[in-house]
Design an enzyme around this catalytic site. Structure first.
Site, PDB file in Angstrom:
ATOM      1  N   ALA A 161      30.541  88.801  79.809  1.00  0.00           N
ATOM      2  CA  ALA A 161      29.707  89.513  80.781  1.00  0.00           C
ATOM      3  C   ALA A 161      28.231  89.213  80.547  1.00  0.00           C
ATOM      4  O   ALA A 161      27.459  89.006  81.493  1.00  0.00           O
ATOM      5  CB  ALA A 161      29.969  91.007  80.700  1.00  0.00           C
ATOM      6  N   ALA A 162      27.818  89.178  79.275  1.00  0.00           N
ATOM      7  CA  ALA A 162      26.430  88.885  78.943  1.00  0.00           C
ATOM      8  C   ALA A 162      26.022  87.506  79.450  1.00  0.00           C
ATOM      9  O   ALA A 162      24.928  87.327  80.003  1.00  0.00           O
ATOM     10  CB  ALA A 162      26.224  88.970  77.436  1.00  0.00           C
ATOM     11  N   GLY A 167      34.968  90.181  75.921  1.00  0.00           N
ATOM     12  CA  GLY A 167      34.666  90.708  77.253  1.00  0.00           C
ATOM     13  C   GLY A 167      33.188  90.999  77.439  1.00  0.00           C
ATOM     14  O   GLY A 167      32.586  90.630  78.452  1.00  0.00           O
ATOM     15  N   ASP A 168      32.593  91.649  76.447  1.00  0.00           N
ATOM     16  CA  ASP A 168      31.157  91.939  76.501  1.00  0.00           C
ATOM     17  C   ASP A 168      30.339  90.660  76.513  1.00  0.00           C
ATOM     18  O   ASP A 168      29.351  90.533  77.246  1.00  0.00           O
ATOM     19  CB  ASP A 168      30.753  92.782  75.290  1.00  0.00           C
ATOM     20  CG  ASP A 168      31.284  94.195  75.357  1.00  0.00           C
ATOM     21  OD1 ASP A 168      30.799  94.970  76.188  1.00  0.00           O
ATOM     22  OD2 ASP A 168      32.198  94.516  74.581  1.00  0.00           O
ATOM     23  N   SER A 169      30.740  89.700  75.678  1.00  0.00           N
ATOM     24  CA  SER A 169      29.968  88.469  75.553  1.00  0.00           C
ATOM     25  C   SER A 169      30.050  87.621  76.812  1.00  0.00           C
ATOM     26  O   SER A 169      29.049  87.034  77.245  1.00  0.00           O
ATOM     27  CB  SER A 169      30.461  87.669  74.339  1.00  0.00           C
ATOM     28  OG  SER A 169      30.303  88.437  73.154  1.00  0.00           O
TER      29      SER A 169
END
Length: 414
Positions: A176-177, A172-174
């Site tokens: 978004a990044a 999820g973070d990646s």
């Protein structure tokens, strides 16, 4: 090691990273890999928590050396007005500011988007947060796991008879990044065609292109990956659920286990491919069955088809299965561990591992930089820096004298 001349497609672009852990730092990392000067601001008392995450060497995370390669580390106590002033000066000089704090934190420090754009109209700020900068949930803490859940990914991940599972990385973070990187590049393009970088002046003498805020919500970045989820539900009332290793509604495309206990992915969902697959696994009856000639006919018989493929795989080793199916031109692959990757001819032919060394001379491999650009490829200039390694260099560039720097260090502002 830090004295490399600027190179890469983003050479000359200045980026200020204000954030911790994954989403913001991964976004900035990609810009650093392709030549941008990235100044990462950390707290003086330990820095980014990712420095101590997962497997460590001499107290520092191995992940850190990848996530922060090519970045400059500056420590600032953002509770001190002097720290806020330094951050503001860095922000006004930056082409792109990347932050992943809760909405409102940057404003509290006097370096919110509106604060900066009043001075520098070309300000580009990439803001990554759990729920975005607006809406009833904007002030809640948001992590990748929450974004994956709210964005729909967790609901469709796993087996139907068990609770949802997570993918084994911070996807999820990646994701978004990556949305942040794309947004930053589009905003930079727009700034440049509307006037370019700010000339540092105000009033009528001000020359600047049009900056903008790139608002990335983790849950929305995940939601953007969810294919046809919305129209299927809106038009047909279909709620996609968990299907284990299979790709729902596309048959056959699943994971199977071979005689030696290895796992193999077989994608035989193209009509011509399906026929070749059935012949390869010695099921001429299925290859000739007119009902199975098209995907819409195969879907109702998913269980039969998967059962036939699994029965065949149970009689073959992973090597035998791969050889037979590749010879039949069927898309197939082993499910790789990192051990498999690091000895695989395709990974090696594509130079997907870089050899580096820690400062004590210990060798270490890092993943190579992607995507691969033919003329201006990314490069690793140095591994993730020590905490505050670039304090003096960056402060001197802002005009601070040696005495002022010593005083800031003595007062624990840096």
């Amino acid at each position: 090691m830090n004295e490399h001349k600027p190179s890469g497609p983003l050479a000359g672009i200045k980026v200020l990273e204000l954030g911790t852990l994954i989403a913001g730092p991964f976004c900035a990392r990609m810009l650093a890999e392709f030549g941008a000067e990235v100044i990462k601001v950390e707290t003086p008392d330990g820095g980014d928590p990712i420095r101590q995450w997962r497997v460590l060497k001499d107290g520092t995370s191995l992940w850190w050396y990848v996530q922060s390669r090519n970045k400059k580390s500056v420590t600032l106590n953002m509770k001190d007005p002097r720290g806020q002033e330094i951050a503001k000066r860095l922000a006004l000089e930056a082409d792109i500011i990347i932050e992943n704090y809760r909405p409102g934190v940057m404003e509290k420090w006097g370096i919110g988007y509106e604060d900066l754009r009043k001075i520098n109209p070309a300000t580009i700020m990439v803001r990554l947060s759990g729920y975005g900068q607006t809406g009833p949930m904007k002030d809640l803490p948001g992590f990748g796991a929450i974004g994956e859940s709210m964005g729909g990914m967790r609901y469709v991940s796993g087996h139907p008879d068990r609770p949802p599972v997570r993918i084994g990385v911070s996807i999820g973070d990646s994701v978004a990044a990556l949305h942040g990187v794309i947004g930053a590049m589009m905003a930079l393009r727009h700034r440049d065609v509307t006037g370019g970088r700010w000339n540092g002046k105000s009033g009528e003498a001000c020359v600047a292109g049009q900056g903008q805020m790139v608002d990335v919500a983790l849950y929305e970045a995940v939601f953007n990956m969810m294919e046809s989820l919305v129209p299927e539900y809106d038009h047909a009332g279909v709620v996609r659920t968990r299907t284990g290793g299979a790709l729902p509604g596309i048959v056959p495309s699943n994971t199977y286990t071979t005689k030696d206990g290895e796992n193999i992915v077989i994608a035989g969902n193209g009509d011509a491919i399906f026929k070749r697959l059935m012949i390869a696994i010695e099921r001429q009856d299925m290859a000739d069955d007119p009902q199975l000639a098209r995907n819409d006919g195969r879907v109702p018989r998913t269980e039969d088809i998967d059962g036939a493929i699994q029965s065949w795989c149970s009689t073959k080793t992973i090597g035998e299965a791969l050889d037979i199916l590749k010879a039949a031109d069927v898309p197939v692959g082993k499910i790789y561990s990192v051990r498999d990757m690091m000895s695989d001819p395709q990974f090696l032919a594509r130079s997907m591992f870089e050899q580096h060394a820690f400062k004590d001379g210990t060798p270490i491999k890092l993943p190579a930089i992607t995507p691969k650009l033919s003329e201006t490829p990314g490069e690793t200039k140095w591994l993730g820096p020590a905490l505050g390694e670039h304090n003096a260099e960056v402060l001197r560039s802002l005009g601070y004298g040696e005495g002022e720097i010593a005083q800031l260090r003595n007062d624990k502002v840096i």
